[in-house]
Design a protein around this motif. Structure first.
Motif, mmCIF file in Angstrom:
data_model
loop_
_atom_site.group_PDB
_atom_site.id
_atom_site.type_symbol
_atom_site.label_atom_id
_atom_site.label_comp_id
_atom_site.label_asym_id
_atom_site.label_seq_id
_atom_site.Cartn_x
_atom_site.Cartn_y
_atom_site.Cartn_z
ATOM 1 N N ALA A 159 -31.235 -33.200 21.886
ATOM 2 C CA ALA A 159 -31.588 -34.727 22.275
ATOM 3 C C ALA A 159 -30.285 -35.298 22.456
ATOM 4 O O ALA A 159 -30.134 -36.091 23.491
ATOM 5 C CB ALA A 159 -32.404 -35.375 21.070
ATOM 6 N N ASN A 160 -29.262 -35.238 21.467
ATOM 7 C CA ASN A 160 -28.129 -36.134 21.646
ATOM 8 C C ASN A 160 -27.169 -35.732 22.810
ATOM 9 O O ASN A 160 -26.956 -36.304 23.769
ATOM 10 C CB ASN A 160 -27.094 -35.408 20.519
ATOM 11 C CG ASN A 160 -27.490 -36.290 19.229
ATOM 12 O OD1 ASN A 160 -28.401 -37.280 19.158
ATOM 13 N ND2 ASN A 160 -26.594 -35.928 18.287
ATOM 14 N N ALA A 161 -27.204 -34.153 23.254
ATOM 15 C CA ALA A 161 -26.615 -33.767 24.475
ATOM 16 C C ALA A 161 -27.432 -34.213 25.754
ATOM 17 O O ALA A 161 -26.505 -34.795 26.808
ATOM 18 C CB ALA A 161 -26.690 -32.155 24.473
ATOM 19 N N LEU A 162 -28.602 -34.325 25.690
ATOM 20 C CA LEU A 162 -29.197 -34.893 26.922
ATOM 21 C C LEU A 162 -28.974 -36.353 27.134
ATOM 22 O O LEU A 162 -28.957 -36.777 28.453
ATOM 23 C CB LEU A 162 -30.671 -34.616 26.757
ATOM 24 C CG LEU A 162 -31.511 -33.055 27.077
ATOM 25 C CD1 LEU A 162 -32.679 -32.796 26.530
ATOM 26 C CD2 LEU A 162 -31.154 -32.500 28.581
ATOM 27 N N GLU A 163 -28.832 -37.142 26.014
ATOM 28 C CA GLU A 163 -28.910 -38.565 25.949
ATOM 29 C C GLU A 163 -27.241 -39.031 26.207
ATOM 30 O O GLU A 163 -27.027 -39.813 27.172
ATOM 31 C CB GLU A 163 -29.085 -39.230 24.833
ATOM 32 C CG GLU A 163 -29.304 -40.685 24.810
ATOM 33 C CD GLU A 163 -29.601 -41.468 23.575
ATOM 34 O OE1 GLU A 163 -29.149 -42.538 23.353
ATOM 35 O OE2 GLU A 163 -30.391 -40.710 22.630
#
Length: 153
Positions: free
Chosen positions: A75-79
């Motif tokens: 989720a962090n990488a996508l955001e």
């Protein structure tokens, strides 16, 4: 820094390092949207032979900790990163390596410090609390966050 703020709860950065080279890939997922994180969770459950949400496959809580960390870091990488996000699971026979990569090698991972509940940004904190080792490194086109897990927890 006051005594009540521990290193793992500060905004200190992670040390840049590569994981040990002894891991072989046992699973890999490529994501472009947050909805695809569900695929990673299911893939990890299948990799560990977990038939239902109560089965541990003899691995204790290790799979659930990995699923949590994979979800948070993806989720962090996508955001905050650039797609696609790549989640890789490796094993050396007694330990697991979970690695999440995005295509923004110029940004540096930052650990969330003290924040209000619901403010987010705790993926790396969770990784440090439930994994054994956490690090990051870059290649020419990608940034990788990695976490190791041992079977004995």
């Amino acid at each position: 820094m006051p005594d009540y703020i521990h290193r793992e709860e500060s905004d200190e950065g992670l040390t840049s390092s590569t994981p040990p080279a002894s891991y072989r890939t046992v699973g890999r997922w490529t994501l472009s949207t947050a909805e695809e994180i569900r695929t990673v969770r299911q893939g990890l459950r299948e990799t560990f032979g977990l038939e239902d949400s109560t089965s541990s496959g003899g691995l204790g809580d290790v799979p659930e900790r990995m699923i949590l960390v994979a979800s948070e870091l993806a989720a962090n990488a996508l955001e905050h990163g650039r797609p696609p996000t790549i989640v890789t699971l490796g094993s050396d026979g007694s330990r697991y390596l979970l690695e999440v990569a995005d295509h923004d090698p110029d940004s540096v991972p930052v650990l969330a410090g003290h924040r209000a509940p619901g403010a987010g940004g705790f993926g790396l904190q969770i990784a440090r609390r439930v994994g054994q080792e956490v690090g990051w490194y870059t290649t020419g086109t990608t940034k990788h966050i990695w976490v190791t897990f041992t079977l004995d927890g």
